[in-house]
Design an enzyme around this catalytic site. Structure first.
Site, PDB file in Angstrom:
ATOM      1  CE  LYS A  41       1.688   6.326 -12.406  1.00  0.00           C
ATOM      2  NZ  LYS A  41       2.213   5.510 -13.524  1.00  0.00           N
ATOM      3  CD  GLU A  97      -1.321   4.859   0.014  1.00  0.00           C
ATOM      4  OE1 GLU A  97      -1.832   4.339  -0.993  1.00  0.00           O
ATOM      5  OE2 GLU A  97      -0.099   5.028   0.122  1.00  0.00           O
ATOM      6  CG  ASP A  98      -3.225   1.522  -3.300  1.00  0.00           C
ATOM      7  OD1 ASP A  98      -2.576   2.233  -2.521  1.00  0.00           O
ATOM      8  OD2 ASP A  98      -2.715   0.866  -4.215  1.00  0.00           O
ATOM      9  CB  ILE A  99      -2.613  -1.535  -0.206  1.00  0.00           C
ATOM     10  CG1 ILE A  99      -2.345  -2.771   0.643  1.00  0.00           C
ATOM     11  CG2 ILE A  99      -1.371  -1.158  -1.015  1.00  0.00           C
ATOM     12  CD1 ILE A  99      -2.207  -4.064  -0.166  1.00  0.00           C
ATOM     13  CB  VAL A 100      -1.570  -0.122   5.291  1.00  0.00           C
ATOM     14  CG1 VAL A 100      -0.364   0.088   6.208  1.00  0.00           C
ATOM     15  CG2 VAL A 100      -2.516   1.055   5.346  1.00  0.00           C
ATOM     16  CG  ASP A 101       2.635  -4.432   1.344  1.00  0.00           C
ATOM     17  OD1 ASP A 101       3.101  -5.197   2.214  1.00  0.00           O
ATOM     18  OD2 ASP A 101       2.509  -4.785   0.162  1.00  0.00           O
ATOM     19  CB  THR A 105       3.906   4.583   1.623  1.00  0.00           C
ATOM     20  OG1 THR A 105       4.673   3.708   0.809  1.00  0.00           O
ATOM     21  CG2 THR A 105       3.460   5.798   0.825  1.00  0.00           C
ATOM     22  CE  LYS A 129      -0.295  -7.346   0.820  1.00  0.00           C
ATOM     23  NZ  LYS A 129       0.823  -7.474  -0.152  1.00  0.00           N
ATOM     24  CG  PHE A 150       1.913  -8.551  -5.272  1.00  0.00           C
ATOM     25  CD1 PHE A 150       2.780  -7.686  -4.633  1.00  0.00           C
ATOM     26  CD2 PHE A 150       1.382  -8.182  -6.494  1.00  0.00           C
ATOM     27  CE1 PHE A 150       3.124  -6.460  -5.206  1.00  0.00           C
ATOM     28  CE2 PHE A 150       1.722  -6.965  -7.081  1.00  0.00           C
ATOM     29  CZ  PHE A 150       2.597  -6.100  -6.428  1.00  0.00           C
ATOM     30  CG  ASP A 157       1.373  -1.064 -10.143  1.00  0.00           C
ATOM     31  OD1 ASP A 157       1.336  -0.847  -8.911  1.00  0.00           O
ATOM     32  OD2 ASP A 157       2.411  -0.969 -10.807  1.00  0.00           O
ATOM     33  NE  ARG A 163      -0.846   2.074 -11.693  1.00  0.00           N
ATOM     34  CZ  ARG A 163      -0.174   2.071 -10.537  1.00  0.00           C
ATOM     35  NH1 ARG A 163      -0.809   1.872  -9.411  1.00  0.00           N
ATOM     36  NH2 ARG A 163       1.131   2.266 -10.530  1.00  0.00           N
TER      37      ARG A 163
HETATM   38  C1  PRP Z   1       2.040   1.255  -3.161  1.00  0.00           C
HETATM   39  C2  PRP Z   1       0.684   1.578  -2.564  1.00  0.00           C
HETATM   40  C3  PRP Z   1       1.032   2.337  -1.303  1.00  0.00           C
HETATM   41  C4  PRP Z   1       2.332   1.678  -0.879  1.00  0.00           C
HETATM   42  C5  PRP Z   1       2.070   0.703   0.233  1.00  0.00           C
HETATM   43  O1  PRP Z   1       2.488   2.362  -3.862  1.00  0.00           O
HETATM   44  O2  PRP Z   1      -0.103   2.344  -3.430  1.00  0.00           O
HETATM   45  O3  PRP Z   1       1.244   3.698  -1.556  1.00  0.00           O
HETATM   46  O4  PRP Z   1       2.864   1.004  -2.037  1.00  0.00           O
HETATM   47  O5  PRP Z   1       3.223   0.027   0.600  1.00  0.00           O
HETATM   48  P1  PRP Z   1       3.959   0.219   1.999  1.00  0.00           P
HETATM   49  O6  PRP Z   1       2.901   0.186   3.067  1.00  0.00           O
HETATM   50  O7  PRP Z   1       4.866  -0.990   2.063  1.00  0.00           O
HETATM   51  O8  PRP Z   1       4.712   1.493   1.967  1.00  0.00           O
HETATM   52  P2  PRP Z   1       3.671   2.343  -4.958  1.00  0.00           P
HETATM   53  O9  PRP Z   1       4.872   2.969  -4.342  1.00  0.00           O
HETATM   54  O10 PRP Z   1       3.827   0.961  -5.516  1.00  0.00           O
HETATM   55  O11 PRP Z   1       3.098   3.329  -6.080  1.00  0.00           O
HETATM   56  P3  PRP Z   1       1.711   3.237  -6.880  1.00  0.00           P
HETATM   57  O12 PRP Z   1       0.600   3.618  -5.913  1.00  0.00           O
HETATM   58  O13 PRP Z   1       1.875   4.227  -7.985  1.00  0.00           O
HETATM   59  O14 PRP Z   1       1.538   1.825  -7.381  1.00  0.00           O
END
Ligand code: PRP
Length: 174
Positions: A41, A97-101, A105, A129, A150, A157, A163
């Protein structure tokens, strides 16, 4: 109690998305149809703001994955909760995407979507990040690089909260 500290204001986010949209329009041109795939989301606001800055040759679809659950750490296991509605074969696809952690994913999604034979497949992510990356992800359109905190807001979220914040903030948990 958790405390939030603003990292990027709504104005800063908006300006950066203006710039990214210009780059995307320049790269794809007006004649090529572009399919934006929002990863639910977290990407909701970014996708919405980005699409409204692109021309009319744009389609939208959604995928949903989940790896974080209710915590602040990735489980490392990506699950598809909702797949695309349409075929991407022969299409220009931009994953939004919102973020590359950790990158887990997007690594999974890139590999999955490549098997479906798109004409091109690129990534737009509002945040990245770098210190947290476990795999290298090629992000063609990046909003901001951020330190290993974070973050919440503007789609991101913590346990489904925050969010709806119009800005991005760091979250300090007590
Ligand atoms: C979060 C975010 C990315 C992913 C990034 O999604 O939106 O999709 O984690 O993390 P990574 O690079 O370590 O994979 P989440 O699974 O929390 O679902 P959400 O978008 O519904 O919050």
């Amino acid at each position: 109690m958790s405390q939030t500290t603003v990292l990027f204001t709504a104005e800063q986010i908006s300006q950066r998305i203006d710039e990214l949209a210009q780059e995307i329009r320049r790269d794809y041109g007006e004649t090529e149809e572009l399919l934006l795939v929002g990863v639910l989301k977290g990407s909701i606001h970014f996708l919405s703001d980005l699409t409204r800055r692109l021309g009319d040759n744009v389609r939208v679809d959604f995928l949903q994955t989940s790896s974080y659950g209710k915590g602040t750490k990735s489980s490392g296991i990506v699950q598809i909760r909702k797949d695309l509605d349409e075929s991407i074969e022969g299409k220009h696809v931009l994953l939004v995407e919102d973020i590359v952690d950790t990158g887990t994913t997007l690594k999974y999604l890139l590999e999955l979507l490549q098997t479906r034979l798109p004409k091109s497949l690129k990534i737009a992510s509002l945040l990245s990040k770098p210190e947290a990356h476990l795999v290298k992800i090629p992000v063609a359109y990046l909003g901001f690089s951020i330190p290993k905190h974070f973050v919440v807001g503007y789609g991101l979220d913590h346990g489904e909260r925050y969010r709806n914040l119009p800005y991005i903030a760091t979250l300090q948990e007590d």
